[in-house]
Design an enzyme around this catalytic site. Structure first.
Site, PDB file in Angstrom:
ATOM      1  N   ASP A 134      -0.674   4.341   1.672  1.00 47.64           N
ATOM      2  CA  ASP A 134      -1.805   4.805   2.469  1.00 47.64           C
ATOM      3  C   ASP A 134      -1.306   5.256   3.835  1.00 47.64           C
ATOM      4  OD1 ASP A 134      -4.319   4.620   4.258  1.00 47.64           O
ATOM      5  OD2 ASP A 134      -5.143   4.107   2.298  1.00 47.64           O
ATOM      6  N   ALA A 146      -5.462  -6.496   6.883  1.00 45.64           N
ATOM      7  CA  ALA A 146      -4.774  -7.023   5.704  1.00 45.64           C
ATOM      8  C   ALA A 146      -4.440  -5.907   4.728  1.00 45.64           C
ATOM      9  CB  ALA A 146      -5.635  -8.092   5.028  1.00 45.64           C
ATOM     10  N   TYR A 147      -5.379  -4.997   4.528  1.00 48.56           N
ATOM     11  CA  TYR A 147      -5.136  -3.860   3.640  1.00 48.56           C
ATOM     12  C   TYR A 147      -3.958  -3.033   4.137  1.00 48.56           C
ATOM     13  CZ  TYR A 147      -5.832   0.760   1.554  1.00 48.56           C
ATOM     14  OH  TYR A 147      -5.644   1.966   0.897  1.00 48.56           O
ATOM     15  N   ALA A 148      -3.958  -2.685   5.427  1.00 51.94           N
ATOM     16  CA  ALA A 148      -2.885  -1.860   5.980  1.00 51.94           C
ATOM     17  C   ALA A 148      -1.542  -2.569   5.872  1.00 51.94           C
ATOM     18  CB  ALA A 148      -3.193  -1.507   7.432  1.00 51.94           C
ATOM     19  N   SER A 150      -0.613  -4.816   3.683  1.00 50.59           N
ATOM     20  CA  SER A 150      -0.162  -4.870   2.293  1.00 50.59           C
ATOM     21  C   SER A 150       0.365  -3.518   1.829  1.00 50.59           C
ATOM     22  CB  SER A 150      -1.289  -5.353   1.377  1.00 50.59           C
ATOM     23  OG  SER A 150      -2.345  -4.421   1.320  1.00 50.59           O
TER      24      SER A 150
END
Length: 235
Positions: A134, A146-148, A150
């Site tokens: 991403d 957390a998304y970034a 990961s």
């Protein structure tokens, strides 16, 4: 000999588009999905080999790996597209959000890569692993920390697997910003999203397909991340 690609997360959006595109090119597609959509039935009718697998469950991951190893002597490409997008204010403990993001975006691809490495090494020509990361892996995100994180870990994993599996297997990442809208996205939201790009548009599914074809055709590129962000880094 028919080439074989394993794509995770083929139920909708980019994964579904890629699965159909590879089928049209004559590839055998192995796909995973978490939720059953009508698209899954259509893919199965087109010849895709599909497995329901929730990547938050290690037992399901292991069962999926065992089935692939038993059914296929080789793989030409693995595309890690399966993703889960949880904001940091989701109705979970912060530790659970981070654990879930790391499980889906890092642990699951890690387990699959290690398990199918012999199948990739057995391919007639150079084979490929492609991690779909991403844009925020490099930029960060105030609302999806957390998304970034990961996705950044997933991108870093390309470096290690590129070193481990060279020269037979090339391992790269593709880091897209918004590629396509969801059905029902308002025009106001769509215009706001377009304005974040220097190109004043979203990439479209075909941009992802072209990027994957570029990596598949290369005999040289490995351990790199290809950005598909329309120049957002310059805004």
């Amino acid at each position: 000999m028919t080439k074989t690609v394993l794509i995770t997360g083929v139920g909708k959006r980019i994964g579904l588009y890629l699965a159909n595109a590879f089928i049209q090119q004559g590839w055998q597609v192995i796909g995973t999905y978490r939720s059953h959509y009508p698209s899954i039935d259509a893919l199965a009718e087109s010849g895709a080999d599909l497995y329901c697998c929730d990547f938050t469950d290690n037992l399901q991951i292991q069962h999926f790996i065992e089935k692939v190893l038993a059914a296929y002597p080789q793989l030409d490409c693995v595309i890690h597209n399966a993703s889960l997008w949880l904001p940091d204010n989701a109705d979970l403990a912060n530790s659970d959000i981070m654990a879930t993001m790391m499980q889906v975006h890092v642990s699951a691809p890690y387990q699959i890569n290690l398990a199918v490495a012999p199948l990739l090494q057995a391919a007639e020509q150079k084979s490929n692993i492609i991690h779909i990361t991403d844009y925020v892996a490099e930029k960060g995100s105030k609302k999806h920390i957390a998304y970034a994180a990961s996705k950044a870990a997933m991108e870093n994993m390309s470096l290690s697997f590129a070193s481990l599996l060279a020269p037979k297997v090339k391992v790269n990442s593709i880091a897209p910003a918004l590629i396509c809208f969801n059905e029902g996205d308002s025009e106001q939201y769509q215009q706001k999203a377009r304005n974040k790009s220097l190109m004043q548009q979203v990439g479209g599914e075909h941009e992802m397909w072209d990027a994957i074809q570029y990596l598949l055709c290369s005999h040289y590129i490995t351990g790199r991340s290809l950005p598909l962000d329309g120049g957002r880094h310059l805004k």
